[in-house]
Design an enzyme around this catalytic site. Structure first.
Site, PDB file in Angstrom:
ATOM      1  N   ASP A 246      10.183   5.117  -4.196  1.00 14.02           N
ATOM      2  CA  ASP A 246       8.791   4.855  -3.825  1.00 14.02           C
ATOM      3  C   ASP A 246       8.144   6.140  -3.320  1.00 14.02           C
ATOM      4  O   ASP A 246       8.498   7.231  -3.792  1.00 14.02           O
ATOM      5  CB  ASP A 246       8.759   3.759  -2.734  1.00 14.02           C
ATOM      6  CG  ASP A 246       7.542   2.875  -2.851  1.00 14.02           C
ATOM      7  OD1 ASP A 246       6.443   3.396  -2.618  1.00 14.02           O
ATOM      8  OD2 ASP A 246       7.675   1.686  -3.183  1.00 14.02           O
TER       9      ASP A 246
ATOM     10  N   HIS B 240       3.284   3.436   1.308  1.00 10.47           N
ATOM     11  CA  HIS B 240       3.707   2.270   0.543  1.00 10.47           C
ATOM     12  C   HIS B 240       5.210   2.057   0.644  1.00 10.47           C
ATOM     13  O   HIS B 240       5.690   0.943   0.869  1.00 10.47           O
ATOM     14  CB  HIS B 240       3.275   2.505  -0.908  1.00 10.47           C
ATOM     15  CG  HIS B 240       3.589   1.419  -1.860  1.00 10.47           C
ATOM     16  ND1 HIS B 240       4.712   1.447  -2.665  1.00 10.47           N
ATOM     17  CD2 HIS B 240       2.924   0.272  -2.164  1.00 10.47           C
ATOM     18  CE1 HIS B 240       4.713   0.366  -3.425  1.00 10.47           C
ATOM     19  NE2 HIS B 240       3.641  -0.367  -3.142  1.00 10.47           N
TER      20      HIS B 240
ATOM     21  N   SER C 190       4.048  -5.362  -5.338  1.00  9.28           N
ATOM     22  CA  SER C 190       4.904  -4.416  -4.602  1.00  9.28           C
ATOM     23  C   SER C 190       5.532  -5.067  -3.384  1.00  9.28           C
ATOM     24  O   SER C 190       6.623  -4.684  -2.964  1.00  9.28           O
ATOM     25  CB  SER C 190       4.084  -3.221  -4.112  1.00  9.28           C
ATOM     26  OG  SER C 190       3.998  -2.230  -5.087  1.00  9.28           O
TER      27      SER C 190
END
Lengths: 993, 168
Positions: A449, A501, A685
């Site tokens: 990520d 994220h 996600s």
């Protein structure tokens, strides 16, 4: 407008009214109503002039344009040499026989003409003019369970003491109450930091609020403290005033649970000076049924399971700290000391004498109220713990807790993580939290990520070494290409905050949990391998491939391999491009026994996103809080399984936070520092890491779990709840992931019994709260296991509680309606149980806790003195605020003379008297809703009166942390209100404890 | 006039004509307006799609962090009503929900044309070949424009597509 100007206007208005009586001028034209004053010092030989003027109109809506004509003024023995006009609204004076003026704002004004003759004598004449505005009216409505502390700091209220058992304020049940307490001489400050001393309680203090209440048992008493730098505590006494329990943390909330019906006293009080914390704050006290969903933040109750008199301590200055706090070392475990409160307690703290005296007073008041020796010891221990936690030399201070098995983690924001009960995680945690079986390797989940914030307090202890595979330095923002540091350096190319994220995804998988802090992760005893492949403007396929190869223990560009390959790889990323070489890689990874989970994409499309679209990669679609496919989620043939991805725009569970997935995050919008925290995000996600975490739980009970076993169990429906059309479908794949079923299936595989755990009865919820109004709710019961399960009976514990099937199969499994009937019941709280009993007594039964309240009309509802204000587009209050006390649970208001403009309407209380409405802990509302205030257009050409502006005001609880940040469902910014001068201080009776 | 003396005249025309054209084009582009980015955020919760006039309180709400924090002072500031700020008219532009990060506006130009304030924006989208995180974003931009002789405001993207218009 400043307060001085406003006061001046008020004074002018008052003065004008006094001077002119109630007449106020008639219609337009004429000069007969002007008042003329005698001429000044006329020469003996001179006749004084006469001042007379007329206006074309003397009253009308603002802006009021008035023409003035002084042609009727005269001088009998000469001529007038000058005309001077004062319009009475503070504007510049004018001259000339004829003039005009526009009164912009509503109000009463005295216009004055002064004339001078050729001998210098003067005369003047005045008349009153009135510019009117639009009247805005409506009603502020409050919850029927609202109540307000009888003594708050608002200078416009009359404080009625509720500081003692004998003056205790009676409350209903349930109740949502706003209140204020303070130590003498403490309270809010103005923008310059100067104390505001005009409040009711500033000088005298209000060191306790005592409430009398009848409880039906199973209540949760929750105290939310508004001010981050204040420390309030909560105590409970029986009907005779004997001490029962206290909640005494440094957190922003305190809570107590009452399991026995009866009459009680609840006390809210500022923590003593012993802890050296300022004690002045609004608070919200709620009492209602305990549904077991409220998270605990720490061991903080006297009744909590810990050993009185003992504290665990870690400090670089052990000796000095121990001496300062009166502690004696008993044992050592590494850097942690087990200490015992000694006879020297409270030690050599700087204000030792004061501290002793304060504590003696503090403890005596409660010890005298039936506190047992153990309670006294634990009370003293919690006080000392507060003191230690405020000592900068102390790195760790904890009570010596007694440990028991648990299933609900005590993380601070766990109560907001609706997405975990939604996949039956608490039941799965009864079996495993991701720790490896004895002798087995740790379970590692690689997160490919944006990297992970390695110092995030809820992640820093969860990590194994990772790598940064971003090869483009500009994309990486860390000044180089690939490197061994996977810390997330941010991904935003312009001002604002980075997404962080990967940190959010990692937190969902394995945030440190059951530590009283932050959030829980799905598999909190698994380990995270942070791998950085996304940066500014995303990432490249090549970098993602390198990260996946590293995670799998395959050769890669870093030239290194992990000490232990990952068991699971989470890929919350994607693009629309298929790559044969990537498909080959995922085939290879799968052959190594590694489970790969990926997000399906957020384009609301049936098109495949990659890598989720590759064979052998688990593609996860996203569910909203209602278990529907989230409106953004991709769907289609590639979807394998669904999991909560949330939808941040809604707040259907009313927790004040958008219905996204709550996890670890940070804010780097301030370039000089990064703020760690937690927030809700939504997307596929967020769904994928739920599945990755569940896979980690499965792996912990079945280390040999292979991707093939996982897939076969998934296809067999053994890992999911089948939502949507029966069987596999393109929205949810094989259904919503169910952690409990998945772990049970893994246990079955591990024991060699295949995947046949037998029948398991499960329900869609474990509790239903009907509140005051609801009469029917639905739930669903299913066989979570295998084989046949037949519901034989649904038993109710109470006559007012019934159920009937709505849509069930031949085995009586399916949807049921649950009904409550309040007819003939007295006011109060009621609880009962509905139990689903299988025909086979060997199969588990399921009990649903049901609570409801019966309440007659809301005549006693009171949310305190309310200010009703209009705020213009610049954020300034306009007009004179409405000040309204409650009347039969409602506040009708009428705001006169509002000038034309666009406004938003707010109402709220000011319990702390800081002249800001809607502070944390205060009642607050806006038209139509606080979350989306509606613009009100005031234009007298359209309407001279606007009525029916009804809004709801309620006490808003806040979520704050010990260090003081605030994140509120309501506006956390106060709204300024200009308050009138204080009324004389009410006489308050002396404090009695 | 000799043949040689005509050449400078032609040159003069060659210079003058483009200047006139550029002047005319300049007129068509309108007068430049003083404008600035007040907020550029990828997660403007509650931002409505299109263009709308907003207040400073709205900006605080759009900027408002939903971070449940452990440190700092998020969300505790008083509303901004500082003198001077009220001179700006604020306009928010949003394209609503986006499937990934990488979407954002930048302010390119602001001009007064035919009595209309025209905000020219660049709408950036992620590189189609890049791999993106699969998290929902709500990008928006808030532009502060000095008050002037206009009642209508419109926002256009770099392709001239209308993003929204509003009458103030």
């Amino acid at each position: 407008m400043t307060s001085k100007i406003r006061q001046l206007l008020l004074f002018t208005l008052f003065g004008a009214l006094c001077a002119c009586g109630g007449g106020g001028g008639g219609g337009g034209g004429g000069d007969s109503t002007s008042t003329t004053t005698p001429p000044t010092t006329p020469p003996v030989s001179n006749q004084p002039p006469t001042a007379v003027f007329s206006v074309n109109l003397s009253e009308g809506f603002a802006p009021l344009s008035v023409s003035f004509d002084a042609s009727a003024s005269s001088d009998i023995d000469g001529t007038l040499t000058s005309y001077s006009w004062d319009f009475g609204d503070g504007s510049a004076a004018a001259s000339g026989q004829l003039t005009s003026h526009v009164y912009l704002t509503p109000g009463a004004y005295t216009a004055t003409l002064r004339v001078t003759d050729d001998d210098g004598a003067t005369a003047s004449s005045s008349r009153m003019l009135r510019a009117t505005g639009v009247t805005v009216s409506g009603e502020v409505q409050i919850l029927s369970s609202s109540a307000v502390d009888a003594d708050v700091n608002d200078r416009l209220t009359t404080a009625v003491s509720n500081n003692t058992f004998t003056t205790a304020q009676r409350l209903g049940n349930p109740v949502l109450l706003g209140g204020f307490v303070n130590l003498p001489g403490t309270g809010p400050t103005d923008a310059n930091g100067t104390p505001i001393t005009l409040g009711n309680l500033f000088a005298s203090g209000d060191d306790a609020d005592v409430y009398a209440i009848s409880l039906s048992g199973n209540e949760l008493i929750l105290l939310s403290i508004a001010e981050a730098d204040a420390d309030l505590d909560l105590a409970l006494y029986d009907a005779q005033g004997n001490f029962l329990d206290a909640s005494m943390s440094l957190q922003s909330t305190e809570s107590l649970v009452v399991n026995t019906p009866g009459d009680y006293f609840i006390e809210v009080f500022p923590a003593s000076a012993f802890t050296n914390i300022a004690g002045a704050s609004n608070y919200v006290l709620s009492v209602g049924q305990n549904l077991g969903t409220s998270s605990r933040q720490d061991i903080s109750r006297v009744s909590d399971p810990f050993i009185g008199g003992e504290l665990l301590l870690s400090s670089a200055s052990e000796s000095a700290v121990s001496a300062a706090h009166g502690l004696q070392t008993r044992s050592r475990a590494g850097k942690t000391l087990l200490t015992r409160i000694s006879r020297d307690w409270p030690g050599t703290v700087s204000a030792r004498r004061e501290a002793r005296a304060e504590f003696a007073r503090e403890l005596a008041t409660r010890a005298d109220r039936g506190m047992s020796r153990d309670q006294r010891s634990k009370y003293r221990t919690l006080l000392t713990l507060k003191q230690l936690r405020r000592d900068k030399r102390v790195s760790v201070a904890e009570v010596n807790a007694l440990r028991f098995a648990h299933r609900i983690p005590d993380d601070q924001f766990y109560g907001l993580q609706w997405h975990y009960p939604a996949i039956s995680l608490p039941a799965a945690w009864d079996i495993t939290t991701g720790a490896p079986a004895p002798g087995e390797d740790e379970i590692i989940v690689a997160v490919v990520d944006t990297g992970v914030l390695l110092d995030h307090p809820d992640l820093r202890n969860q990590l194994v070494p990772g790598y940064d595979f971003i090869s483009d330095p500009a994309r990486a923002r860390d000044g180089d290409g690939i490197d061994p540091n996977p810390n997330d350096e941010g991904d935003l190319a312009f001002a604002g905050s980075s997404s962080f994220h990967g940190t959010h995804v990692a937190g969902t998988i394995a945030a440190q949990s059951d530590n009283g802090e932050g959030v829980a992760g799905v598999a909190w005893n698994a380990r995270l391998m942070p791998l950085r492949a996304l940066g500014v403007d995303g990432g490249s396929s090549f970098d993602v491939i390198q990260a996946v190869r590293y995670a799998a223990g395959l050769p890669n560009d870093s030239g290194t391999l992990p000490g232990q390959p990952a068991d699971i790889i989470n890929l919350s990323l994607g693009s629309s491009f298929f790559s044969a070489s990537e498909q080959n890689l995922y085939d290879q990874v799968r052959s190594l026994g590694i489970i790969v989970v990926a997000s399906a994409g957020n384009e609301s499309s049936s098109s495949a996103s990659y890598p989720s679209g590759y064979q052998g990669v688990l593609s996860v679609s996203a569910l909203d809080i209602n278990n529907a496919l989230a409106p953004y989620s991709n769907f289609g043939a590639s979807i394998d399984v669904a999991a909560p991805g949330g939808y941040n725009i809604t707040d259907q569970n009313g927790d004040g936070i958008g219905d996204g997935v709550i996890s670890t995050l940070a804010d780097d919008s301030n370039p000089t520092s990064i703020q760690f925290g937690y927030a809700a995000l939504s997307g596929t996600s967020m769904a994928a890491p739920h599945v990755a975490g569940v896979a980690a739980l499965m792996k912990s009970v079945h280390p040999g779990l292979t991707p093939e076993e996982f897939t076969l169990a998934l296809l067999a429906g053994e890992l999911t709840d089948d939502i949507g059309p029966p069987g596999r479908d393109n929205s949810f794949g094989n259904g919503r992931i169910n952690a409990q079923k998945s772990v049970l299936a893994a246990l079955g595989l591990a024991s060699g019994s295949g995947s046949d755990p037998g029948p398991i009865l499960g329900a869609s919820t474990s509790a239903l709260n009907f509140g005051v109004l609801a009469t029917q709710q639905t739930l669903e019961v299913r066989n979570l296991g295998t084989g046949t399960l037949v519901i034989d009976q649904v038993a109710s514990s109470e006559p007012w509680l019934t159920s009937q099937p709505i849509s069930v199969d031949a085995n009586a499994l399916g949807s049921y309606a649950v009904n409550v009937n309040r007819t003939g019941l007295d006011d109060g709280s009621y609880s009962g149980t509905l139990t689903f009993l299988p025909a086979d007594s060997a199969v588990n039964s399921v009990s649903i806790a049901v609570v409801m309240q019966v309440s007659t009309a809301n005549v006693e509802a009171n949310a305190g003195l309310h200010y009703i204000i209009l705020v213009n587009e610049a954020g300034e209050t306009v007009g004179i605020p409405g000040v309204q006390a409650v009347d039969a649970g409602r506040y009708e208001f009428s705001l006169p003379d509002i000038p034309p403009g666009e406004y938003r309407l707010f109402a709220g209380s000011d319990m702390d008297d800081d002249a800001f409405l809607c502070d944390s802990g205060e009642a607050c509302g806006a038209y139509r809703t606080l979350d989306a205030p509606e613009t009100i257009v005031v234009d007298p050409a359209v309407a001279t009166e606007i009525s029916g502006l009804n809004l709801v005001s309620e006490f808003r609880t806040v979520i704050t942390t010990p260090a003081g940040a605030t994140a509120s469902a309501a506006t956390s910014n106060g709204i300024r209100v200009f308050k009138p001068q204080p009324t004389p201080q009410p006489v308050r009776e002396p404090k009695q404890r | 006039m000799s043949k040689h003396s005509r050449i400078p005249t032609l040159l003069r025309w060659l210079i003058v004509i483009p200047l006139c054209l550029s002047y005319l084009i300049g007129c068509d582009r309108g007068l430049e307006l003083a404008a600035t980015e007040v907020l550029n955020n990828t997660n403007c919760k509650g931002a409505e799609e299109g263009l709308r006039k907003v207040s400073y309180a709205d900006v605080a709400r759009l900027r408002g962090s939903t971070l449940l924090s452990m440190t700092g002072s998020a969300g505790t500031a008083e509303p901004s009503t500082a003198a001077g700020k009220t001179q700006l008219l604020l306009f928010a532009v949003s394209q609503g929900r986006q499937p990934t990060p990488g979407y954002f506006f930048t302010l390119k130009d602001a001009r007064l044309k035919d009595g209309v304030a025209e905000l020219q924006l660049n709408w950036q989208t992620p590189d189609a070949e890049s791999v993106q995180a699969q998290v929902i974003t709500y990008p928006c931009i808030v532009i502060g424009v000095e008050a002037g002789e206009f009642r209508d405001v419109r926002a256009l993207d770099q392709d001239g597509e209308l993003l929204g218009e509003v009458r103030i």
